[in-house]
Design a protein around this motif. Structure first.
Motif, short mmCIF file in Angstrom:
data_model
loop_
_atom_site.label_atom_id
_atom_site.label_comp_id
_atom_site.label_asym_id
_atom_site.label_seq_id
_atom_site.Cartn_x
_atom_site.Cartn_y
_atom_site.Cartn_z
N GLN A 1 -3.16 -3.09 -1.00
CA GLN A 1 -4.22 -4.09 -1.09
C GLN A 1 -5.58 -3.42 -1.26
O GLN A 1 -6.40 -3.85 -2.03
CB GLN A 1 -4.23 -4.97 0.17
N ARG A 2 -5.78 -2.35 -0.47
CA ARG A 2 -7.08 -1.66 -0.48
C ARG A 2 -6.96 -0.32 0.23
O ARG A 2 -6.23 -0.19 1.19
CB ARG A 2 -8.10 -2.53 0.25
N VAL A 3 -7.70 0.67 -0.27
CA VAL A 3 -7.82 1.97 0.41
C VAL A 3 -9.31 2.17 0.66
O VAL A 3 -10.13 1.96 -0.24
CB VAL A 3 -7.26 3.12 -0.45
N THR B 1 -3.59 4.20 8.92
CA THR B 1 -4.73 5.12 8.92
C THR B 1 -4.23 6.56 9.01
O THR B 1 -3.21 6.84 9.65
CB THR B 1 -5.68 4.86 10.11
N VAL B 2 -4.96 7.44 8.35
CA VAL B 2 -4.73 8.88 8.49
C VAL B 2 -6.06 9.45 8.96
O VAL B 2 -7.10 9.23 8.35
CB VAL B 2 -4.28 9.53 7.17
N ILE C 1 -4.75 -0.86 3.42
CA ILE C 1 -4.09 -2.12 3.76
C ILE C 1 -2.96 -2.30 2.76
O ILE C 1 -3.16 -2.22 1.55
CB ILE C 1 -5.07 -3.31 3.72
N PHE C 2 -1.77 -2.53 3.30
CA PHE C 2 -0.57 -2.64 2.48
C PHE C 2 0.15 -3.96 2.76
O PHE C 2 0.20 -4.39 3.91
CB PHE C 2 0.40 -1.49 2.79
N ILE D 1 -0.11 8.02 0.21
CA ILE D 1 -1.04 7.35 -0.70
C ILE D 1 -2.48 7.54 -0.24
O ILE D 1 -3.38 7.79 -1.03
CB ILE D 1 -0.69 5.84 -0.80
N ILE D 2 -2.71 7.46 1.07
CA ILE D 2 -4.05 7.52 1.65
C ILE D 2 -4.61 8.93 1.69
O ILE D 2 -5.81 9.16 1.49
CB ILE D 2 -4.01 6.94 3.10
#
Length: 150
Positions: free
Chosen positions: A14-16, A59-60, A83-84, A105-106
C-alpha cells in the motif's frame, strides 16, 4: 462474490515510508578532528502491527552507532515502514510473509535513508550490509521455540 474470488491470495504494497529518523552527534565538533578509525555497531529489528483486517504495518529498524574509543561520533536511529494488504494466505505462510518478504521490500529504502543522513551529517556514508531476512526469521523462530520449552 464467489468463494473462489474470496479465497484468492492477496499481497500488495500500500505504501512504504520513513516513520522515524534521528541523528545525534554528542561530541561534535571536537571528535571531528580525530584521525582514529571509528568502530561502527549496527543493530536491526523487525516489527509488525495489525492495522485492520488484512492490513498490516511492517517496520524495519536500524540503530547505527559510531564510536572512537568510548566517545560517540554519531548515533542514527531509523525506522522504515510499509503498509501491506495481506489476505487469504494459508496460516503457515503468514509468518514468513511478514518476517521475510515484507522486510526485504522495506530494507533497501532504510539502507538509502541511513546512508544519506550519515553523509549529510558530514561523515562517509555507512552502507548497511545486505540482510538474509529468511535466516534472521528462522533464528527468531528457533529462539521462540527454545524459550517456550523452558
Amino acid at each position: 462474490m464467489s468463494d473462489e474470488q474470496q479465497a484468492t491470495p492477496v499481497f500488495q504494497i500500500q505504501r512504504v515510508y520513513l516513520k522515524d529518523m534521528s541523528l545525534e552527534q554528542p561530541n561534535s565538533p571536537a571528535i571531528l578532528t580525530s584521525t582514529a578509525q571509528p568502530s561502527v555497531d549496527i543493530q536491526l529489528g523487525v516489527g509488525m502491527e495489525q492495522l485492520a483486517d488484512g492490513i498490516v504495518e511492517v517496520t524495519v529498524t536500524a540503530t547505527v552507532t559510531a564510536k572512537i574509543e568510548d566517545k560517540t561520533m554519531f548515533l542514527v536511529e531509523a525506522k522504515q515502514a510499509g503498509i501491506f494488504e495481506v489476505r487469504n494466505l494459508p496460516e503457515d505462510q503468514m509468518g514468513p510473509v511478514m518476517g521475510i518478504a515484507c522486510p526485504q521490500i522495506i530494507y533497501p529504502y532504510l539502507r538509502g535513508n541511513v546512508a544519506d543522513v550519515i553523509q549529510r551529517a558530514g561523515f562517509p556514508p555507512v552502507h548497511l550490509a545486505e540482510i538474509n531476512f529468511q535466516a534472521m526469521y528462522e533464528q527468531q523462530q528457533q529462539q521462540q521455540a527454545a524459550a517456550a520449552v523452558q
